[in-house]
Design a protein around this motif. Structure first.
Motif, mmCIF file in Angstrom:
data_model
loop_
_atom_site.group_PDB
_atom_site.id
_atom_site.type_symbol
_atom_site.label_atom_id
_atom_site.label_comp_id
_atom_site.label_asym_id
_atom_site.label_seq_id
_atom_site.Cartn_x
_atom_site.Cartn_y
_atom_site.Cartn_z
ATOM 1 N N TYR A 35 -3.311 7.834 4.707
ATOM 2 C CA TYR A 35 -3.253 8.397 3.356
ATOM 3 C C TYR A 35 -1.817 8.537 2.851
ATOM 4 N N LEU A 36 -0.843 8.449 3.779
ATOM 5 C CA LEU A 36 0.558 8.696 3.417
ATOM 6 C C LEU A 36 1.498 7.566 3.842
ATOM 7 N N ASP A 37 0.976 6.487 4.424
ATOM 8 C CA ASP A 37 1.863 5.497 5.036
ATOM 9 C C ASP A 37 2.753 4.764 4.047
ATOM 10 N N ASP A 38 2.461 4.859 2.756
ATOM 11 C CA ASP A 38 3.303 4.196 1.753
ATOM 12 C C ASP A 38 4.338 5.136 1.137
ATOM 13 N N VAL A 39 4.325 6.419 1.542
ATOM 14 C CA VAL A 39 5.252 7.375 0.925
ATOM 15 C C VAL A 39 6.234 8.007 1.916
ATOM 16 N N LEU A 40 5.953 7.909 3.215
ATOM 17 C CA LEU A 40 6.815 8.541 4.211
ATOM 18 C C LEU A 40 7.905 7.606 4.702
ATOM 19 N N SER A 41 9.066 8.178 5.025
ATOM 20 C CA SER A 41 10.171 7.402 5.590
ATOM 21 C C SER A 41 10.459 7.762 7.041
ATOM 22 N N TYR A 42 9.800 8.796 7.552
ATOM 23 C CA TYR A 42 10.022 9.208 8.937
ATOM 24 C C TYR A 42 8.806 9.998 9.392
ATOM 25 N N GLU A 43 8.401 9.778 10.646
ATOM 26 C CA GLU A 43 7.311 10.571 11.206
ATOM 27 C C GLU A 43 7.670 11.015 12.613
ATOM 28 N N ALA A 44 7.185 12.195 12.960
ATOM 29 C CA ALA A 44 7.387 12.741 14.298
ATOM 30 C C ALA A 44 6.040 12.926 14.974
ATOM 31 N N ILE A 45 6.034 12.752 16.292
ATOM 32 C CA ILE A 45 4.853 13.050 17.101
ATOM 33 C C ILE A 45 5.201 14.249 17.966
ATOM 34 N N GLY A 46 4.410 15.293 17.851
ATOM 35 C CA GLY A 46 4.750 16.584 18.435
ATOM 36 C C GLY A 46 4.577 16.661 19.937
ATOM 37 N N ALA A 47 5.055 17.759 20.483
ATOM 38 C CA ALA A 47 5.069 17.969 21.934
ATOM 39 C C ALA A 47 3.668 17.983 22.525
ATOM 40 N N ARG A 48 2.678 18.411 21.761
ATOM 41 C CA ARG A 48 1.306 18.487 22.275
ATOM 42 C C ARG A 48 0.557 17.188 22.092
ATOM 43 N N SER A 49 1.102 16.261 21.313
ATOM 44 C CA SER A 49 0.434 14.992 21.011
ATOM 45 C C SER A 49 1.069 13.797 21.701
ATOM 46 N N TYR A 109 -4.277 8.069 -6.768
ATOM 47 C CA TYR A 109 -2.960 8.725 -6.845
ATOM 48 C C TYR A 109 -1.903 7.711 -6.382
ATOM 49 N N PRO A 110 -1.602 6.735 -7.242
ATOM 50 C CA PRO A 110 -0.731 5.627 -6.817
ATOM 51 C C PRO A 110 0.744 6.017 -6.752
ATOM 52 N N LEU A 111 1.484 5.285 -5.950
ATOM 53 C CA LEU A 111 2.930 5.424 -5.899
ATOM 54 C C LEU A 111 3.512 4.470 -6.931
ATOM 55 N N PRO A 112 4.150 4.982 -7.989
ATOM 56 C CA PRO A 112 4.698 4.094 -9.023
ATOM 57 C C PRO A 112 5.706 3.102 -8.445
ATOM 58 N N GLU A 113 5.817 1.951 -9.070
ATOM 59 C CA GLU A 113 6.679 0.880 -8.577
ATOM 60 C C GLU A 113 8.127 1.324 -8.433
ATOM 61 N N LYS A 114 8.614 2.094 -9.393
ATOM 62 C CA LYS A 114 9.997 2.563 -9.309
ATOM 63 C C LYS A 114 10.213 3.420 -8.062
ATOM 64 N N LEU A 115 9.251 4.261 -7.748
ATOM 65 C CA LEU A 115 9.375 5.104 -6.562
ATOM 66 C C LEU A 115 9.204 4.281 -5.284
ATOM 67 N N ARG A 116 8.357 3.261 -5.336
ATOM 68 C CA ARG A 116 8.196 2.382 -4.177
ATOM 69 C C ARG A 116 9.516 1.695 -3.844
ATOM 70 N N GLN A 117 10.217 1.241 -4.875
ATOM 71 C CA GLN A 117 11.508 0.584 -4.652
ATOM 72 C C GLN A 117 12.541 1.570 -4.117
ATOM 73 N N ARG A 118 12.502 2.802 -4.621
ATOM 74 C CA ARG A 118 13.419 3.824 -4.133
ATOM 75 C C ARG A 118 13.164 4.112 -2.656
ATOM 76 N N LYS A 119 11.887 4.211 -2.298
ATOM 77 C CA LYS A 119 11.556 4.456 -0.897
ATOM 78 C C LYS A 119 12.007 3.288 -0.016
ATOM 79 N N GLU A 120 11.808 2.076 -0.456
ATOM 80 C CA GLU A 120 12.226 0.910 0.323
ATOM 81 C C GLU A 120 13.730 0.926 0.581
ATOM 82 N N LYS A 121 14.493 1.356 -0.420
ATOM 83 C CA LYS A 121 15.950 1.455 -0.240
ATOM 84 C C LYS A 121 16.278 2.523 0.805
ATOM 85 N N ARG A 122 15.611 3.651 0.708
ATOM 86 C CA ARG A 122 15.818 4.713 1.703
ATOM 87 C C ARG A 122 15.430 4.236 3.095
ATOM 88 N N ASP A 123 14.323 3.526 3.198
ATOM 89 C CA ASP A 123 13.869 3.025 4.495
ATOM 90 C C ASP A 123 14.918 2.113 5.127
#
Length: 343
Positions: free
Chosen positions: A147-161, A19-33
């Motif tokens: 499994y998601l490190d190439d598609v996310l632009s932000y991550e949170a670590i919760g109060a219990r973790s 389930y690859p991330l297409p190149e166009k979407l990869r570039q879009r994510k990089e801009k958002r990052d």
């Protein structure tokens, strides 16, 4: 036996090839990052709004919601940067209840984590493809973020973790902003210790390998309120709370001091309709104090298509939370334009 193996899960690289991330979407994510990074480093004065359901339980309704966000995001892009909250892992205080799409891609059916990791990867890619908005998720299981490190632009670590060593060290190897929530006790020093750990390099075991990390200068704090020993909610979004955190940051001399205000949970006392009012107060605190203006980078809001919550069952309302209650879309839309006007 006390533990039975159901499936051997595929390696992250195997799933990414399937389930690859297409190149166009990869570039879009990089801009958002880059745009998000500029906010945390102070190069941009735009205000972050991380907004969406308490838990992403249905791909179609989540994508419809993200599509509505996109329309607003385009209109307010000079003032705000909106990140869809697509939380596919749901921590549970007692371990009971719906644990998110990772566990149950179909809430009406039994847990299936093999189907779940496929479903959550496809969902994050779909949101990015349909809206151009890369999303946020919670790192409930450190090893699963691969499994998601190439598609996310932000991550949170919760109060219990947030006190967990593996969460802290994994965050030190991430190249996107990671927000450390204060623990349920409300202890700000615990939260800042997590940021310190995440900003430093480490060597540890990750997914069966001996790894080194370089440290994450974008690790920051999230204020979500706390609970005292009697179970009473203690908010920590008020002016004096923000000033206290600002002073604590100054003593630590951390990179890119920043805080996101979670407007629900113990800050609202689970009164979800209080969220717009809390946002307004936070904006007021920033307005007249330059140090707080630099420190408070954004807010986190729980919102969905329909307001409130529902139990999993036959009379299902499309786009209504099956975990914590959320703002409905109309109130959310008004709030987003209000933020853009006041920020």
């Amino acid at each position: 036996m006390s533990m039975i193996q159901n499936h051997e899960l595929p390696l992250p690289d195997t799933l990414k090839r399937e389930y690859p991330l297409p190149e166009k979407l990869r570039q879009r994510k990089e801009k958002r990052d880059r745009e998000i990074r500029d906010i945390f480093t102070g190069r941009s004065e735009r205000f972050l709004v991380i907004v969406g359901p308490c838990s992403a339980d249905n791909a179609d309704s989540v994508c419809e919601y993200a599509g509505r966000l996109k329309k607003v995001a385009d209109e307010v892009e000079e003032k705000l940067l909106i990140i869809p909250r697509v939380y596919t892992n749901k921590p549970r205080t007692t371990g009971e209840g719906y644990k998110g799409m990772l566990h149950q891609p179909n809430p009406d059916k039994a847990p299936d984590l093999l189907a779940g990791i496929i479903a959550i990867r496809k969902l994050h890619i779909r949101v990015l493809k349909e809206t151009g908005l890369s999303s946020a998720d919670e790192m409930l299981y450190p090893e699963n973020r691969s499994y998601l490190d190439d598609v996310l632009s932000y991550e949170a670590i919760g109060a219990r973790s947030v006190e967990n060593q593996q969460h802290r060290l994994t965050a030190s190897g991430m190249d996107i902003p990671v927000g450390m929530k204060n623990p349920t006790s409300g202890d700000l020093s615990v939260m800042l210790n997590s940021v310190i750990a995440a900003q430093h390099p480490h060597r540890f075991i990750y997914r069966g390998c001996d790894v080194n990390t370089s440290g994450n200068p974008l690790a920051h704090t999230i204020l979500r309120g706390g609970v005292d020993k009697y179970g009473k909610n203690i908010p920590n979004y008020h002016y004096e709370d923000l000033m206290r955190l600002q002073e604590m940051y100054e003593k630590q001399k951390l990179c890119n001091p920043a805080v996101i205000i979670d407007t629900n949970h113990s800050n609202s006392g689970k009164q979800f309709k209080e969220q717009p009012r809390i946002v307004s107060e936070v904006l007021h605190s920033r307005k007249y104090n330059e140090k707080l203006r630099q420190l408070v980078k954004g807010v986190m809001v729980e919102s969905y298509l329909a307001e409130g919550r529902q139990d999993i069952g036959e009379n299902h309302v499309y786009g209504k939370s099956i975990t914590d209650p959320c703002l409905g879309w109309e109130e959310t839309e008004k709030m987003l334009y209000m933020i853009a006007e006041k920020v």
